[in-house]
Design a protein around this motif. Sequence first.
Motif, PDB file in Angstrom:
ATOM      1  N   PRO A   1     -39.649 -92.911 -60.414  1.00  0.00           N
ATOM      2  CA  PRO A   1     -40.518 -92.351 -59.448  1.00  0.00           C
ATOM      3  C   PRO A   1     -41.260 -93.215 -58.550  1.00  0.00           C
ATOM      4  O   PRO A   1     -41.480 -94.248 -58.676  1.00  0.00           O
ATOM      5  CB  PRO A   1     -41.576 -91.391 -60.288  1.00  0.00           C
ATOM      6  CG  PRO A   1     -41.386 -92.123 -61.658  1.00  0.00           C
ATOM      7  CD  PRO A   1     -40.058 -93.006 -61.838  1.00  0.00           C
TER       8      PRO A   1
ATOM      9  N   ARG B   1     -45.232 -95.508 -62.159  1.00  0.00           N
ATOM     10  CA  ARG B   1     -45.416 -94.526 -62.897  1.00  0.00           C
ATOM     11  C   ARG B   1     -44.901 -95.016 -64.365  1.00  0.00           C
ATOM     12  O   ARG B   1     -44.393 -94.403 -65.450  1.00  0.00           O
ATOM     13  CB  ARG B   1     -44.908 -93.243 -62.877  1.00  0.00           C
ATOM     14  CG  ARG B   1     -45.124 -92.382 -61.466  1.00  0.00           C
ATOM     15  CD  ARG B   1     -46.535 -92.210 -61.351  1.00  0.00           C
ATOM     16  NE  ARG B   1     -46.760 -90.875 -62.117  1.00  0.00           N
ATOM     17  CZ  ARG B   1     -46.667 -89.854 -61.730  1.00  0.00           C
ATOM     18  NH1 ARG B   1     -46.530 -89.667 -60.589  1.00  0.00           N
ATOM     19  NH2 ARG B   1     -47.112 -88.752 -62.500  1.00  0.00           N
TER      20      ARG B   1
ATOM     21  N   PHE C   1     -46.005 -96.162 -68.214  1.00  0.00           N
ATOM     22  CA  PHE C   1     -46.964 -95.578 -69.104  1.00  0.00           C
ATOM     23  C   PHE C   1     -48.171 -96.992 -69.675  1.00  0.00           C
ATOM     24  O   PHE C   1     -47.409 -97.956 -70.079  1.00  0.00           O
ATOM     25  CB  PHE C   1     -46.172 -95.174 -70.459  1.00  0.00           C
ATOM     26  CG  PHE C   1     -45.463 -94.119 -70.026  1.00  0.00           C
ATOM     27  CD1 PHE C   1     -45.871 -92.894 -69.842  1.00  0.00           C
ATOM     28  CD2 PHE C   1     -44.069 -94.362 -70.405  1.00  0.00           C
ATOM     29  CE1 PHE C   1     -45.176 -91.751 -69.615  1.00  0.00           C
ATOM     30  CE2 PHE C   1     -43.235 -93.127 -70.233  1.00  0.00           C
ATOM     31  CZ  PHE C   1     -43.706 -92.063 -69.782  1.00  0.00           C
ATOM     32  N   PRO C   2     -49.222 -96.827 -68.790  1.00  0.00           N
ATOM     33  CA  PRO C   2     -49.954 -98.231 -68.810  1.00  0.00           C
ATOM     34  C   PRO C   2     -50.491 -98.649 -70.272  1.00  0.00           C
ATOM     35  O   PRO C   2     -50.647 -99.903 -70.530  1.00  0.00           O
ATOM     36  CB  PRO C   2     -51.343 -97.539 -68.019  1.00  0.00           C
ATOM     37  CG  PRO C   2     -51.310 -96.214 -68.122  1.00  0.00           C
ATOM     38  CD  PRO C   2     -49.949 -95.666 -68.149  1.00  0.00           C
ATOM     39  N   ARG C   3     -50.281 -97.730 -71.209  1.00  0.00           N
ATOM     40  CA  ARG C   3     -51.115 -98.166 -72.504  1.00  0.00           C
ATOM     41  C   ARG C   3     -49.892 -98.186 -73.503  1.00  0.00           C
ATOM     42  O   ARG C   3     -50.119 -98.484 -74.434  1.00  0.00           O
ATOM     43  CB  ARG C   3     -52.065 -97.281 -72.905  1.00  0.00           C
ATOM     44  CG  ARG C   3     -53.338 -97.303 -71.921  1.00  0.00           C
ATOM     45  CD  ARG C   3     -54.515 -96.634 -72.403  1.00  0.00           C
ATOM     46  NE  ARG C   3     -54.455 -95.292 -72.601  1.00  0.00           N
ATOM     47  CZ  ARG C   3     -54.258 -94.393 -71.728  1.00  0.00           C
ATOM     48  NH1 ARG C   3     -54.242 -94.842 -70.354  1.00  0.00           N
ATOM     49  NH2 ARG C   3     -54.138 -93.082 -71.932  1.00  0.00           N
ATOM     50  N   LEU C   4     -48.604 -98.211 -73.015  1.00  0.00           N
ATOM     51  CA  LEU C   4     -47.695 -98.452 -73.946  1.00  0.00           C
ATOM     52  C   LEU C   4     -47.052 -99.853 -73.619  1.00  0.00           C
ATOM     53  O   LEU C   4     -46.986-100.260 -72.492  1.00  0.00           O
ATOM     54  CB  LEU C   4     -46.482 -97.495 -73.656  1.00  0.00           C
ATOM     55  CG  LEU C   4     -46.577 -95.937 -74.008  1.00  0.00           C
ATOM     56  CD1 LEU C   4     -45.239 -95.243 -74.054  1.00  0.00           C
ATOM     57  CD2 LEU C   4     -47.308 -95.717 -75.498  1.00  0.00           C
TER      58      LEU C   4
ATOM     59  N   LEU D   1     -42.043-102.988 -74.048  1.00  0.00           N
ATOM     60  CA  LEU D   1     -41.006-102.678 -75.006  1.00  0.00           C
ATOM     61  C   LEU D   1     -40.893-101.087 -75.381  1.00  0.00           C
ATOM     62  O   LEU D   1     -39.871-100.505 -75.051  1.00  0.00           O
ATOM     63  CB  LEU D   1     -41.292-103.308 -76.462  1.00  0.00           C
ATOM     64  CG  LEU D   1     -39.872-103.024 -77.441  1.00  0.00           C
ATOM     65  CD1 LEU D   1     -38.582-103.480 -76.792  1.00  0.00           C
ATOM     66  CD2 LEU D   1     -40.329-104.137 -78.677  1.00  0.00           C
ATOM     67  N   GLU D   2     -42.318-100.710 -75.406  1.00  0.00           N
ATOM     68  CA  GLU D   2     -42.278 -99.029 -75.845  1.00  0.00           C
ATOM     69  C   GLU D   2     -41.813 -98.192 -74.438  1.00  0.00           C
ATOM     70  O   GLU D   2     -41.318 -97.319 -74.671  1.00  0.00           O
ATOM     71  CB  GLU D   2     -43.783 -98.570 -76.049  1.00  0.00           C
ATOM     72  CG  GLU D   2     -44.245 -99.347 -77.405  1.00  0.00           C
ATOM     73  CD  GLU D   2     -45.617 -98.862 -77.980  1.00  0.00           C
ATOM     74  OE1 GLU D   2     -45.939 -98.567 -79.084  1.00  0.00           O
ATOM     75  OE2 GLU D   2     -46.418 -99.059 -77.160  1.00  0.00           O
TER      76      GLU D   2
ATOM     77  N   GLU E   1     -38.425 -98.040 -74.614  1.00  0.00           N
ATOM     78  CA  GLU E   1     -37.867 -97.398 -75.590  1.00  0.00           C
ATOM     79  C   GLU E   1     -37.930 -95.764 -75.225  1.00  0.00           C
ATOM     80  O   GLU E   1     -37.329 -94.964 -75.496  1.00  0.00           O
ATOM     81  CB  GLU E   1     -38.599 -97.483 -76.844  1.00  0.00           C
ATOM     82  CG  GLU E   1     -38.142 -98.758 -77.665  1.00  0.00           C
ATOM     83  CD  GLU E   1     -39.014 -99.229 -78.714  1.00  0.00           C
ATOM     84  OE1 GLU E   1     -38.305 -99.662 -79.748  1.00  0.00           O
ATOM     85  OE2 GLU E   1     -40.222 -99.033 -78.775  1.00  0.00           O
ATOM     86  N   MET E   2     -39.093 -95.738 -74.474  1.00  0.00           N
ATOM     87  CA  MET E   2     -39.096 -94.293 -73.840  1.00  0.00           C
ATOM     88  C   MET E   2     -37.905 -93.742 -72.835  1.00  0.00           C
ATOM     89  O   MET E   2     -37.495 -92.870 -72.801  1.00  0.00           O
ATOM     90  CB  MET E   2     -40.554 -94.144 -72.919  1.00  0.00           C
ATOM     91  CG  MET E   2     -41.627 -93.966 -73.913  1.00  0.00           C
ATOM     92  SD  MET E   2     -41.662 -92.554 -75.111  1.00  0.00           S
ATOM     93  CE  MET E   2     -41.350 -91.085 -74.072  1.00  0.00           C
TER      94      MET E   2
ATOM     95  N   TYR F   1     -35.392 -92.392 -75.003  1.00  0.00           N
ATOM     96  CA  TYR F   1     -36.065 -91.365 -75.939  1.00  0.00           C
ATOM     97  C   TYR F   1     -34.768 -90.418 -76.583  1.00  0.00           C
ATOM     98  O   TYR F   1     -34.895 -90.067 -77.710  1.00  0.00           O
ATOM     99  CB  TYR F   1     -37.094 -90.679 -74.889  1.00  0.00           C
ATOM    100  CG  TYR F   1     -37.642 -89.522 -75.758  1.00  0.00           C
ATOM    101  CD1 TYR F   1     -38.509 -89.792 -76.655  1.00  0.00           C
ATOM    102  CD2 TYR F   1     -37.440 -88.229 -75.809  1.00  0.00           C
ATOM    103  CE1 TYR F   1     -39.284 -88.832 -77.719  1.00  0.00           C
ATOM    104  CE2 TYR F   1     -38.020 -87.088 -76.587  1.00  0.00           C
ATOM    105  CZ  TYR F   1     -38.855 -87.477 -77.535  1.00  0.00           C
ATOM    106  OH  TYR F   1     -39.382 -86.540 -78.268  1.00  0.00           O
TER     107      TYR F   1
ATOM    108  N   GLN G   1     -42.718-108.242 -73.482  1.00  0.00           N
ATOM    109  CA  GLN G   1     -42.159-106.934 -74.056  1.00  0.00           C
ATOM    110  C   GLN G   1     -43.517-106.527 -74.949  1.00  0.00           C
ATOM    111  O   GLN G   1     -43.526-105.269 -75.114  1.00  0.00           O
ATOM    112  CB  GLN G   1     -41.049-107.172 -74.967  1.00  0.00           C
ATOM    113  CG  GLN G   1     -41.101-108.311 -75.959  1.00  0.00           C
ATOM    114  CD  GLN G   1     -39.814-108.327 -76.488  1.00  0.00           C
ATOM    115  OE1 GLN G   1     -39.573-107.405 -77.218  1.00  0.00           O
ATOM    116  NE2 GLN G   1     -39.023-109.400 -76.847  1.00  0.00           N
ATOM    117  N   ASP G   2     -44.370-107.347 -75.268  1.00  0.00           N
ATOM    118  CA  ASP G   2     -45.475-106.935 -76.099  1.00  0.00           C
ATOM    119  C   ASP G   2     -46.629-106.754 -75.478  1.00  0.00           C
ATOM    120  O   ASP G   2     -47.770-106.258 -76.025  1.00  0.00           O
ATOM    121  CB  ASP G   2     -45.803-107.944 -77.127  1.00  0.00           C
ATOM    122  CG  ASP G   2     -44.808-107.963 -78.343  1.00  0.00           C
ATOM    123  OD1 ASP G   2     -44.554-106.887 -78.740  1.00  0.00           O
ATOM    124  OD2 ASP G   2     -44.784-108.742 -79.167  1.00  0.00           O
TER     125      ASP G   2
ATOM    126  N   ARG H   1     -36.621 -98.965 -67.362  1.00  0.00           N
ATOM    127  CA  ARG H   1     -36.508 -97.881 -68.107  1.00  0.00           C
ATOM    128  C   ARG H   1     -35.716 -96.801 -67.830  1.00  0.00           C
ATOM    129  O   ARG H   1     -34.962 -96.269 -68.649  1.00  0.00           O
ATOM    130  CB  ARG H   1     -38.141 -97.479 -67.995  1.00  0.00           C
ATOM    131  CG  ARG H   1     -38.525 -96.195 -68.694  1.00  0.00           C
ATOM    132  CD  ARG H   1     -40.230 -95.879 -68.541  1.00  0.00           C
ATOM    133  NE  ARG H   1     -40.251 -95.220 -67.017  1.00  0.00           N
ATOM    134  CZ  ARG H   1     -41.514 -95.139 -66.605  1.00  0.00           C
ATOM    135  NH1 ARG H   1     -42.621 -95.250 -67.320  1.00  0.00           N
ATOM    136  NH2 ARG H   1     -41.564 -94.738 -65.095  1.00  0.00           N
TER     137      ARG H   1
END
Lengths: 257, 382
Positions: A103, A107, A109-112, A115-116, A119-120, A123, A149-150, A168
């Motif tokens: 997008p 966009r 996910f700022p608090r993931l 790596l997360e 992973e989203m 999903y 990644q962390d 992503r």
Amino acid sequence: MPPLVQPISDVRAAASTIARPVLELREVHTYYGHIHALKGISLVVQPGEVVTLIGANGAGKTTTLRTVSGLVKPRQGQVLLEGQDITHLPPHEVAALGVGHVPEGRRIFPRLTVLENLEMGAYLVRDPGEIRRRLKFVFEVFPRLYERQDQPGGTLSGGEQQMLAIGRALMMEPKIMLLDEPSMGLAPVLVETIFGVLKQLNEHGTTILLVEQNAHMALQVAHRGYVIETGRIVLEGTAAELAKNPQVQAAYLGGLD
Amino acid sequence: MTGQLRLIRLYRAVVYPLIQLTVWSAASLVIISAVTLALAVVFNRQVAGGLTLVDFVVRTLPQVAIDGLTIGFLYAMIALGYTMVYGVLQLINFAHSEIFMVGAFVGVEFMLLLNLPPDQPVQGLLLVILLTTLLGMAASGLLAVGIERVAYRPLRHAPRLVPLISAIGVSFFLQDTVRAIEGLVNNAFFRNYPSFPALNEPLTLASVTVAGEPVTVQMQAKIILIIVVSLVMLSGLNYLVNATRLGRAIRAVAQDQATAALMGVNVDRIIMLTFLIGGALGGATGVLFGIRVGRIDPYVGFIPGIKAFTAAVLGGIGNITGAMLGGLVLGVLEAFAGAYLSQFTGGAFGSEYKDIFAFAILIIILIFRPTGLLGEIVAQRA
Ligand SMILES: Nc1ncnc2c1ncn2[C@@H]1O[C@H](COP(=O)(O)OP(=O)(O)OP(=O)(O)O)[C@@H](O)[C@H]1O
Ligand SMILES: [Mg+2]
């Protein structure tokens, strides 16, 4: 002198004989309240193509992509994915059918963590082995993401966030990737890198619909392009044709006429 | 690489939050105990029973600390329901206190239905309580899902105040429904959890002499049970939210719904599951709370609900670790205020002023940290 840009109907006729398009928009009208943002957009993206959609601010580029992925609903017209009507599907179902949307504004996910976030992207994939395989691929494309990644996504630099947004979407292994201004706010070197990656991805078979204000770069990587003005497609043709078109040059390539 | 990664994740999701919880509990206890003791030393004098203030504090401190932790864990579990829903919808689910109340009622009805003889051995009782807790969780979880469906989802795109009003309406509706049902069936709208001597008997955990003062730490079996169940639930929730696919989706939806949908997340379903989880925690807490206090009525959710909501704000609303911390701090503050306010003020302020005292402290904390104790993360929401 022959016309540089073919009339719309000819291109459409030619396109439909090649193969079943990955994505097709037919006379799409989208509104925000009473604002008529898309006034009958038709476009086609064939398998393996990079197609660019160029236009000024507020022309309707983002709205076109959001209409495809189901974030806004068109009031009229059809959106087809590999021939299947997806016009009225909610965004998560469109995603499940293979549309990877990067997008506008990334966009992340700022608090993931990085790596997360990746992973989203995967999903809907349940097989951990498959997720690992895709991660490996994304980390090969963007080694920077491997190092980070962390780290929470929100702490990445703008360029890294753009890489993450693309990575992503790659985790989805989409049939078509929709990219909304991937060059926005990036230093020229990074823009080169990102476009290099897009080209590489396309050579590996990813189909791309690329929205850009940076028409110069976009026309370098794209096979074909559409020019959108206030909700209407006003020009279309191969990238080379568009790059030579005086109107395009004047409006989008810094006026070389 | 992946094996190591999994260990890191497990550590982050389970071990680290537990350590954090322990450290925070210990820290809040130590700080407030130190302050209390210091005040006792400064204002030392004779109090009732031939004791000095210092003697009194030293003797009662461990017991008060345990009370504080117990009530703190209960607040924490309720607070999680508020904070999780706020996280995904930016909605203050005012009906959550009634979801909690319904859990307590389902629990009491079930236990009364079993009609156990009071001299049950403790093992059997533990099993019964676990079963009751699960039942309360199921009832409240489903109720929360139903409320979301009926009262909030249709208002998802309305201005924020509208679902808030709807939530208040649901609260009244639930209170009156439970009141009506209990009134019709039992001719009274309150209920008493059956009391079992085996659960109430104080077990002596430790008995030491500090500075010549005999200090015994006693805990009723039911309090131990409440603490153990709370810890299991809080760790389970941490694991769920931080280490599972569902938890990742919940966090993604909380941060950016539209983008989560672009990843293939069914946002409505995640919101539903969030209500289910928050409601289930509330229901479990309702049962535990009922077991602790004994008598419940349809309005029993209000005060713990308001306090848990405050705890969620104190921790930083939307922040899960924050809700746990906020609950603990509030519980401990309240227990200390309840135990010592009267003695310290020479009876001018009795323990009925404990809430005012606890809330005054909270307001002071929020003046200095308006986003809550762990709230800086929420401030920059996407
Ligand atoms: N959420 C919205 N509500 C109302 N109008 C909107 C909304 N989003 C876009 N519009 C309007 O729709 C038109 C098309 O907007 P869109 O975002 O698609 O433009 P764009 O081509 O992506 O522009 P940019 O290059 O600035 O990103 C604009 O006139 C815009 O003002
Ligand atoms: Mg745009």
